[in-house]
Design a protein around this motif. Structure first.
Motif, short mmCIF file in Angstrom:
data_model
loop_
_atom_site.label_atom_id
_atom_site.label_comp_id
_atom_site.label_asym_id
_atom_site.label_seq_id
_atom_site.Cartn_x
_atom_site.Cartn_y
_atom_site.Cartn_z
N THR A 6 0.80 -1.20 0.00
CA THR A 6 0.00 0.00 0.00
C THR A 6 0.84 1.26 0.00
O THR A 6 0.32 2.35 -0.02
N ASP A 24 0.86 0.51 11.69
CA ASP A 24 0.08 0.73 10.47
C ASP A 24 0.39 -0.33 9.42
O ASP A 24 -0.50 -0.78 8.68
N ASP A 36 -2.25 -2.78 7.77
CA ASP A 36 -2.42 -2.86 6.31
C ASP A 36 -2.28 -4.29 5.83
O ASP A 36 -3.04 -4.75 4.96
N GLY A 39 -5.39 -6.04 4.25
CA GLY A 39 -5.29 -6.40 2.84
C GLY A 39 -5.44 -7.90 2.61
O GLY A 39 -5.97 -8.33 1.59
N GLN A 60 3.70 -8.22 4.71
CA GLN A 60 3.71 -6.78 4.45
C GLN A 60 4.95 -6.11 5.02
O GLN A 60 5.52 -5.20 4.41
#
Length: 472
Positions: free
Chosen positions: A18, A75, A79, A83, A343
């Motif tokens: 992202t 964060d 995410d 996601g 991520q």
């Protein structure tokens, strides 16, 4: 594509990062990946730490080592989880509910019984491979998985067979279809990058995927280290009741409900490939052919067909849905934490490091594309990053190389399935559904995905040789 969703699947369908990635952290990020995997295995196998907590702990540690600012790590974790389980939660949750409603009504047992009658207990693996390949041509791995797995569970319960003896061929066949062939999102996206024909990619891919997938699917459950595993069916995902013939719904209704999402999703995929332009009808087809909507419509159909239509109260059907949802809670948490781990690796800049590392290697474009996809898959667990980065690196080499772009697509796609392990959310889905330990899941899944990728590359090279011989 009409049915894209974020997914913990084998193939290239993970949501992209992202935020832009930057090179930061240590000079040896691959060493960080290796150590983090070893720590995760230690936490889960030796200390028996819950998978969800262990994945989050390791993800935070990797973020710190890679130099990600402390304020950004929460964060990034959010995410990654969001996601990963956004559409996945809808797909797996709805699919589990459909499967449980079918199981509690006897519909899954009816289908399982017909498969056993048609193929016989001796050929039940062939039945699972054929079913998985037919359904998996157009459906995401995880969508097809949650549709077929209740039948596999029922066959295991009725016959007393080993769960992996029945379920592993299904999973391998679905992995092959999802990873090698359009209209699945990975091969389709790479085809666009290489300006390759989607139709030709599918045509060549079938010659590679079907024999290789069937071979591995039938061989792997027979390997000694796999046969030594005898996991039990996870609680809550299948009915424990054995139905008499007169208590089960008819085969027509049972099969119609099972195939209903297949028709919707496959129809949308075929329409998207065959029809160009934009009009309200195409938008409607894409809408009902998206995995969450197709499964929601299927659940509504199943509730009526296997509820009031056969005399079951809505309260009973609702209890089946609730039981399925409860059984899925930990599975979804672990899959989401796998997304968080992935991520952190992506945002730590590891993909950029590998891209720079492999730049300029004097290797055949086909082999280089496959190799970069493999390295990225091992390091990140993200098939999306693997295929996008690998295709970007080798794209300049394609011009003037004489290599068919369709074969480049297949090389990248089959490379992205290799070495599925603890940083791949699809690994955790496989582990939880088949109720395996981490070590056993590595033995079963990591090995078959790796061999599948290697044989896939061999198939691509054979097709390239054949096309050159035929002057095509």
């Amino acid at each position: 594509m009409p049915c894209r969703s974020s997914t913990p699947s084998d193939g290239p369908a993970d949501p992209p990062a992202t935020r832009p990635t930057v090179q930061r952290g240590t000079d040896m990020p691959l060493l960080v990946v290796g150590i983090s995997v070893l720590i995760l295995l230690f936490l889960m196998t030796k200390l028996r730490v819950n998978g969800f907590a262990a994945l989050l702990l390791v993800a935070v540690g990797v973020g710190l080592v890679q130099g990600i600012p402390v304020a950004e790590i929460p964060d990034i974790l959010s995410d990654g989880i969001g996601g990963q389980i956004g559409d996945t939660m809808l797909t797996i949750g709805l699919g589990a509910m459909v499967g449980r409603v079918m199981g509690d009504s006897g519909a899954a047992q009816r289908i399982a019984g017909k498969l056993l009658d048609a193929f016989g207990p001796r050929w039940v693996q062939v039945a699972m491979v054929v079913t998985a390949m037919l359904i998996g041509v157009t459906m995401f791995y995880e969508v097809a998985f949650v549709i077929i797995v209740p039948v596999a569970f029922t066959i295991v319960r009725v016959t007393g067979a080993n769960l992996l003896w029945v379920g592993l061929p299904m999973s391998i066949a679905l992995s092959t279809m999802h990873s090698f062939l359009p209209p699945h999102p990975g091969p389709t996206a790479v085809a666009a990058t290489f300006h390759a024909s989607v139709g030709l990619t599918l045509f060549y891919g079938l010659f590679i995927a079907v024999p290789i997938g069937a071979l591995i699917a039938l061989v792997w459950p027979r390997l000694p280290f796999v046969r030594a595993m005898n996991p039990s069916i996870p609680k809550g995902l299948v009915s424990e009741r054995v139905f008499a013939d007169e208590e089960m719904p008819g085969m027509a209704w049972s099969l119609s409900v099972a195939l209903f999402p297949v028709v919707l999703i496959a129809g949308a995929a075929v329409t998207d490939m065959a029809v160009s332009g934009s009009n309200p009808f195409l938008h409607f087809v894409a809408f009902i052919g998206s995995a969450p909507i197709a499964l929601l419509l299927t659940l509504l159909l199943a509730i009526w067909a296997f509820g009031p239509r056969i005399g079951r109260s809505l309260a009973d059907v609702s209890a089946s849905c609730t039981s399925a949802a409860q059984a899925m809670a930990m599975i979804l948490l672990v899959i989401g934490a796998g997304g968080a781990f992935k991520q952190v690796l992506v945002d730590g800049g590891i993909s950029d490091y590998i891209k720079d590392l492999t730049h300029g290697w004097p290797v055949s474009p086909i082999i280089l594309a496959w190799l970069i996809a493999v390295i990225l898959r091992v390091a990140l667990g993200s098939a999306t990053v693997a295929v996008v980065t690998a295709s970007g690196v080798v794209l300049p080499l394609l011009a003037g190389s004489g290599v068919h772009p369709e074969l480049m697509v297949l090389a990248v796609s089959c490379g992205s399935i290799a070495f599925s392990h603890v940083n791949d959310p699809g690994f955790w889905m496989f582990k939880e559904y088949f109720n395996l330990s981490v070590i056993d899941a590595i033995k079963a899944r990591t090995t078959y995905t790796t061999v599948l990728a290697i044989l896939g590359l061999g198939g691509v090279l054979v097709v390239e040789w054949a096309l050159n011989v035929l002057n095509l």
